[in-house]
Design a protein around this motif. Sequence first.
Motif, mmCIF file in Angstrom:
data_model
loop_
_atom_site.group_PDB
_atom_site.id
_atom_site.type_symbol
_atom_site.label_atom_id
_atom_site.label_comp_id
_atom_site.label_asym_id
_atom_site.label_seq_id
_atom_site.Cartn_x
_atom_site.Cartn_y
_atom_site.Cartn_z
ATOM 1 N N LEU A 12 40.252 32.360 66.258
ATOM 2 C CA LEU A 12 41.533 32.075 65.850
ATOM 3 C C LEU A 12 42.150 33.193 65.222
ATOM 4 O O LEU A 12 42.483 33.328 64.009
ATOM 5 C CB LEU A 12 41.442 30.961 64.934
ATOM 6 C CG LEU A 12 40.825 29.673 65.154
ATOM 7 C CD1 LEU A 12 40.829 28.566 64.097
ATOM 8 C CD2 LEU A 12 41.567 28.822 66.441
ATOM 9 N N LEU A 13 42.601 34.233 66.209
ATOM 10 C CA LEU A 13 42.836 35.512 65.978
ATOM 11 C C LEU A 13 44.038 35.749 64.952
ATOM 12 O O LEU A 13 43.832 35.942 63.747
ATOM 13 C CB LEU A 13 43.377 36.303 67.023
ATOM 14 C CG LEU A 13 43.763 37.908 66.873
ATOM 15 C CD1 LEU A 13 42.847 38.423 66.059
ATOM 16 C CD2 LEU A 13 44.172 38.372 68.184
ATOM 17 N N HIS A 14 45.270 35.032 65.052
ATOM 18 C CA HIS A 14 46.400 35.269 64.388
ATOM 19 C C HIS A 14 46.364 34.477 63.048
ATOM 20 O O HIS A 14 46.820 34.721 62.159
ATOM 21 C CB HIS A 14 47.652 34.980 65.101
ATOM 22 C CG HIS A 14 47.919 36.006 65.943
ATOM 23 N ND1 HIS A 14 48.592 37.208 65.820
ATOM 24 C CD2 HIS A 14 47.612 36.118 67.421
ATOM 25 C CE1 HIS A 14 48.705 38.108 66.871
ATOM 26 N NE2 HIS A 14 48.154 37.682 67.703
ATOM 27 N N PHE A 15 45.690 33.217 63.230
ATOM 28 C CA PHE A 15 45.585 32.458 62.205
ATOM 29 C C PHE A 15 44.710 32.885 61.129
ATOM 30 O O PHE A 15 45.026 32.775 59.958
ATOM 31 C CB PHE A 15 45.397 30.798 62.631
ATOM 32 C CG PHE A 15 44.973 29.780 61.523
ATOM 33 C CD1 PHE A 15 45.866 29.530 60.448
ATOM 34 C CD2 PHE A 15 43.750 29.270 61.327
ATOM 35 C CE1 PHE A 15 45.787 28.625 59.544
ATOM 36 C CE2 PHE A 15 43.356 28.565 60.218
ATOM 37 C CZ PHE A 15 44.419 28.167 59.285
ATOM 38 N N GLY A 16 43.650 33.517 61.576
ATOM 39 C CA GLY A 16 42.570 34.271 60.850
ATOM 40 C C GLY A 16 43.160 35.296 60.057
ATOM 41 O O GLY A 16 42.885 35.636 58.715
#
Length: 208
Positions: free
Chosen positions: A23-27
């Motif tokens: 979860l790239l951007h969420f993370g």
Amino acid sequence: GILRAEGLELITSGFPDIVVTGLLHFGLNALFPTDTKARMFTIIRHPVDLAISSYYDFTQDAAEAVLRDITLDEFIESNYYEGDALTKIICGYGRSDPPTGDHLHLAQEILRTKFVVGLHDKLAESITLFEDYFHWEGGNSQSATSCKSELKKAENQRELDMYHKVGNVKLGSTIYKKIEERNTLDLELYWYALDLHRAQRAFISPKE
């Protein structure tokens, strides 16, 4: 997991050396303060190979027998499959309508400026690239060598299992072209990542 890590202020604690998430951007938004200095690394896979892998995982995990028995062609035509997924993930595009060339260019720029790029079909070489860039120690130790060997063995077995499930998807075949048509942006992103990987390997000095 990410929300719990955010609550624990994991990044500012200084404890982790590596954070792994799909979860790239969420993370990033949840965990990393804006002034954090970090570099991401990833393994990029050819969109056709990635589609076959996604199909294999879907049929293995599907709860209903009718879904476990669908063909690759049916999967690619269905709503269960998402084309140009890599472009969407990297540039943070979450809408249902297809991404555009602008999203591709943004994804390329993010890869160029934020990532050390590895390739799935050059897994061992990519791990070495990561070790060289991040100055990871112990890469040649017995435990690390054993871990890499087990990783390669598991991935080879997975590839064999997928081949038994799907068969040989030949370049230029109808289903190959159909997957390409669903991933026109991801194909461009893959070839860009391939050139980027080569450039980074030439630029990043091997550890002594």
